[in-house]
Design a protein around this motif. Structure first.
Motif, PDB file in Angstrom:
ATOM      1  N   VAL A  29       2.014  -0.824 -14.307  1.00  0.00           N
ATOM      2  CA  VAL A  29       1.757  -0.723 -12.870  1.00  0.00           C
ATOM      3  C   VAL A  29       0.424  -0.011 -12.673  1.00  0.00           C
ATOM      4  CG1 VAL A  29       2.575   0.171 -10.660  1.00  0.00           C
ATOM      5  CG2 VAL A  29       4.226  -0.618 -12.364  1.00  0.00           C
ATOM      6  N   HIS A  30      -0.380  -0.526 -11.751  1.00  0.00           N
ATOM      7  CA  HIS A  30      -1.707   0.026 -11.509  1.00  0.00           C
ATOM      8  C   HIS A  30      -1.876   0.246 -10.003  1.00  0.00           C
ATOM      9  CE1 HIS A  30      -2.935  -1.124 -15.656  1.00  0.00           C
ATOM     10  NE2 HIS A  30      -1.964  -2.011 -15.446  1.00  0.00           N
ATOM     11  N   LEU A  31      -2.273   1.453  -9.612  1.00  0.00           N
ATOM     12  CA  LEU A  31      -2.516   1.765  -8.208  1.00  0.00           C
ATOM     13  C   LEU A  31      -4.025   1.712  -7.956  1.00  0.00           C
ATOM     14  CD1 LEU A  31       0.001   4.723  -7.657  1.00  0.00           C
ATOM     15  CD2 LEU A  31       0.361   2.252  -7.381  1.00  0.00           C
ATOM     16  N   VAL A  32      -4.444   0.701  -7.226  1.00  0.00           N
ATOM     17  CA  VAL A  32      -5.864   0.487  -6.950  1.00  0.00           C
ATOM     18  C   VAL A  32      -6.182   1.065  -5.575  1.00  0.00           C
ATOM     19  CG1 VAL A  32      -7.692  -1.216  -6.655  1.00  0.00           C
ATOM     20  CG2 VAL A  32      -5.864  -1.618  -8.337  1.00  0.00           C
ATOM     21  N   GLU A  33      -6.973   2.107  -5.554  1.00  0.00           N
ATOM     22  CA  GLU A  33      -7.297   2.743  -4.275  1.00  0.00           C
ATOM     23  C   GLU A  33      -8.032   1.763  -3.365  1.00  0.00           C
ATOM     24  OE1 GLU A  33      -9.148   6.534  -4.614  1.00  0.00           O
ATOM     25  OE2 GLU A  33      -7.408   7.439  -5.621  1.00  0.00           O
ATOM     26  N   LEU A  34      -7.722   1.847  -2.070  1.00  0.00           N
ATOM     27  CA  LEU A  34      -8.297   0.901  -1.116  1.00  0.00           C
ATOM     28  C   LEU A  34      -9.820   0.983  -1.083  1.00  0.00           C
ATOM     29  CD1 LEU A  34      -5.762   1.154   1.849  1.00  0.00           C
ATOM     30  CD2 LEU A  34      -5.725  -0.347  -0.159  1.00  0.00           C
ATOM     31  N   ALA A  35     -10.349   2.174  -1.278  1.00  0.00           N
ATOM     32  CA  ALA A  35     -11.805   2.313  -1.306  1.00  0.00           C
ATOM     33  C   ALA A  35     -12.411   1.530  -2.458  1.00  0.00           C
ATOM     34  CB  ALA A  35     -12.191   3.787  -1.407  1.00  0.00           C
ATOM     35  N   ARG A  36     -11.697   1.486  -3.592  1.00  0.00           N
ATOM     36  CA  ARG A  36     -12.188   0.718  -4.723  1.00  0.00           C
ATOM     37  C   ARG A  36     -12.133  -0.773  -4.426  1.00  0.00           C
ATOM     38  NH1 ARG A  36     -15.884  -0.537  -7.838  1.00  0.00           N
ATOM     39  NH2 ARG A  36     -15.297  -1.962  -9.494  1.00  0.00           N
ATOM     40  N   VAL A  89       0.857  -1.186   0.000  1.00  0.00           N
ATOM     41  CA  VAL A  89       0.000   0.000   0.000  1.00  0.00           C
ATOM     42  C   VAL A  89       0.892   1.235   0.000  1.00  0.00           C
ATOM     43  CG1 VAL A  89      -1.684   1.316   1.354  1.00  0.00           C
ATOM     44  CG2 VAL A  89      -1.935  -1.159   1.092  1.00  0.00           C
ATOM     45  N   VAL A  90       0.595   2.167  -0.887  1.00  0.00           N
ATOM     46  CA  VAL A  90       1.391   3.392  -1.014  1.00  0.00           C
ATOM     47  C   VAL A  90       0.476   4.602  -0.938  1.00  0.00           C
ATOM     48  CG1 VAL A  90       3.207   2.301  -2.379  1.00  0.00           C
ATOM     49  CG2 VAL A  90       1.240   3.331  -3.542  1.00  0.00           C
ATOM     50  N   GLY A  91       1.035   5.708  -0.448  1.00  0.00           N
ATOM     51  CA  GLY A  91       0.311   6.965  -0.467  1.00  0.00           C
ATOM     52  C   GLY A  91       0.378   7.584  -1.855  1.00  0.00           C
ATOM     53  N   GLN A  92      -0.585   8.448  -2.152  1.00  0.00           N
ATOM     54  CA  GLN A  92      -0.613   9.146  -3.423  1.00  0.00           C
ATOM     55  C   GLN A  92      -0.701  10.651  -3.167  1.00  0.00           C
ATOM     56  OE1 GLN A  92      -2.745   7.013  -6.804  1.00  0.00           O
ATOM     57  NE2 GLN A  92      -4.102   6.542  -5.090  1.00  0.00           N
ATOM     58  N   ARG A  93      -0.031  11.423  -4.005  1.00  0.00           N
ATOM     59  CA  ARG A  93      -0.103  12.879  -3.833  1.00  0.00           C
ATOM     60  C   ARG A  93      -1.521  13.376  -4.053  1.00  0.00           C
ATOM     61  NH1 ARG A  93       5.448  14.668  -7.085  1.00  0.00           N
ATOM     62  NH2 ARG A  93       6.911  13.664  -5.636  1.00  0.00           N
ATOM     63  N   GLU A  94      -2.209  12.766  -4.993  1.00  0.00           N
ATOM     64  CA  GLU A  94      -3.620  13.075  -5.216  1.00  0.00           C
ATOM     65  C   GLU A  94      -4.392  11.759  -5.147  1.00  0.00           C
ATOM     66  OE1 GLU A  94      -4.248  15.216  -8.785  1.00  0.00           O
ATOM     67  OE2 GLU A  94      -2.767  16.761  -8.334  1.00  0.00           O
ATOM     68  N   GLY A  95      -5.272  11.666  -4.180  1.00  0.00           N
ATOM     69  CA  GLY A  95      -6.017  10.429  -4.019  1.00  0.00           C
ATOM     70  C   GLY A  95      -5.671   9.737  -2.714  1.00  0.00           C
ATOM     71  N   SER A  96      -6.443   8.712  -2.401  1.00  0.00           N
ATOM     72  CA  SER A  96      -6.265   7.987  -1.148  1.00  0.00           C
ATOM     73  C   SER A  96      -5.247   6.875  -1.323  1.00  0.00           C
ATOM     74  CB  SER A  96      -7.616   7.420  -0.699  1.00  0.00           C
ATOM     75  OG  SER A  96      -8.109   6.512  -1.650  1.00  0.00           O
ATOM     76  N   PRO A  97      -4.829   6.228  -0.228  1.00  0.00           N
ATOM     77  CA  PRO A  97      -3.867   5.129  -0.333  1.00  0.00           C
ATOM     78  C   PRO A  97      -4.343   4.051  -1.307  1.00  0.00           C
ATOM     79  CG  PRO A  97      -4.163   5.743   1.954  1.00  0.00           C
ATOM     80  CD  PRO A  97      -5.195   6.493   1.181  1.00  0.00           C
ATOM     81  N   ALA A  98      -3.363   3.411  -1.947  1.00  0.00           N
ATOM     82  CA  ALA A  98      -3.676   2.430  -2.986  1.00  0.00           C
ATOM     83  C   ALA A  98      -2.746   1.242  -2.867  1.00  0.00           C
ATOM     84  CB  ALA A  98      -3.543   3.061  -4.369  1.00  0.00           C
ATOM     85  N   VAL A  99      -3.209   0.088  -3.328  1.00  0.00           N
ATOM     86  CA  VAL A  99      -2.375  -1.107  -3.368  1.00  0.00           C
ATOM     87  C   VAL A  99      -1.805  -1.256  -4.774  1.00  0.00           C
ATOM     88  CG1 VAL A  99      -4.286  -2.676  -3.899  1.00  0.00           C
ATOM     89  CG2 VAL A  99      -2.246  -3.559  -2.776  1.00  0.00           C
ATOM     90  N   VAL A 100      -0.557  -1.687  -4.860  1.00  0.00           N
ATOM     91  CA  VAL A 100       0.133  -1.809  -6.138  1.00  0.00           C
ATOM     92  C   VAL A 100      -0.194  -3.151  -6.786  1.00  0.00           C
ATOM     93  CG1 VAL A 100       2.374  -1.844  -7.293  1.00  0.00           C
ATOM     94  CG2 VAL A 100       2.018  -0.352  -5.305  1.00  0.00           C
TER      95      VAL A 100
END
Length: 234
Positions: A144-151, A47-58
């Motif tokens: 690479v795709h960052l999938v937000e945890l909310a999604r 899980v990584v932070g994003q400058r715009e958007g919520s945390p996401a899993v790689v």
């Protein structure tokens, strides 16, 4: 006090780290013992932070060459001789994506997954402040795709279909999927357009969602029995 049940609602990596460590410490993960013919691999739900958007899993799509060509996956790979699963997953994260993590960044682990390919896959969970260092290796990673945890936690992500209906990018209607009993179906994690993920990767994403993001009962979240499509068994 960090909740042990209920959905993850915070928008920060630090809060995710606290929640994940608490829930994983309480999760009685299963381990597959060594036996002749078993090969070991480890992957990371990072899980990584994003400058715009919520945390996401790689999530990655593997390069269109070699083992698992073009398949959806998580950073990771087979253990080298004499290597622990923890060492392997940190090495693979750096080799595949250029991200550097330490043992202190590992928050816990989920169930070993006995893949039909003969590999036993050990999934770890980690959290990093951001993805600024992402430098995917073109030899190993197509995208690479960052999938937000909310999604990932959304109600419409998991679907269960008849095993014979699985295709690399299946799009069955919701009504058709709803007619398949969960206990006999094949899991599809439908994360977005053209992003439908099956076991083993889909199973580990599902367990991560159920255990860490939603805090579900441990007895209801086992995945070792999940069906795998033929094309993932190599």
């Amino acid at each position: 006090m960090c909740p042990t049940t209920g959905p993850f609602v915070s928008g920060t990596v630090d809060d995710f780290r606290l929640l994940a460590r608490t829930r994983l410490n309480a999760f009685p993960h299963t381990e597959v013992p060594d036996a002749p013919g078993i090969r070991r691999a480890a992957v990371l739900l990072c899980v990584v932070g994003q400058r715009e958007g919520s945390p996401a899993v790689v999530v990655i799509k593997r390069a269109y060459r070699g083992r698992n060509a073009g398949q959806w996956g998580l950073p990771g790979g087979r253990l080298d001789e004499g290597e622990t699963a923890e060492q392997a997953v940190l090495r693979e994260l750096h080799e595949e994506l250029g991200l550097t993590a330490t043992p202190a960044d590992l928050l816990g682990r989920l169930d070993d997954f006995p893949a039909a390919s003969g590999f036993v896959i050990t999934p770890f969970v980690a959290a990093l402040p951001d993805a600024a260092e992402l430098r995917p290796s073109p030899a190993e990673v197509h995208s690479v795709h960052l999938v937000e945890l909310a999604r990932l936690a959304a109600d419409d992500v998991p679907h269960w279909v008849a095993p014979h209906a699985a295709r690399r990018q299946p799009e069955l209607g919701d009504a058709a999927a709803a007619t398949i009993p969960e206990e006999v179906g094949l899991l599809q994690m439908r994360l977005g357009d053209g992003m439908t993920i099956h076991a083993p990767t889909g199973a580990m994403l599902w367990q991560f969602r159920e255990v860490v993001l939603l805090g579900r009962d441990h007895a209801a979240v086992r995945v070792a029995h999940f069906t795998q499509p033929d094309w993932t068994q190599h």
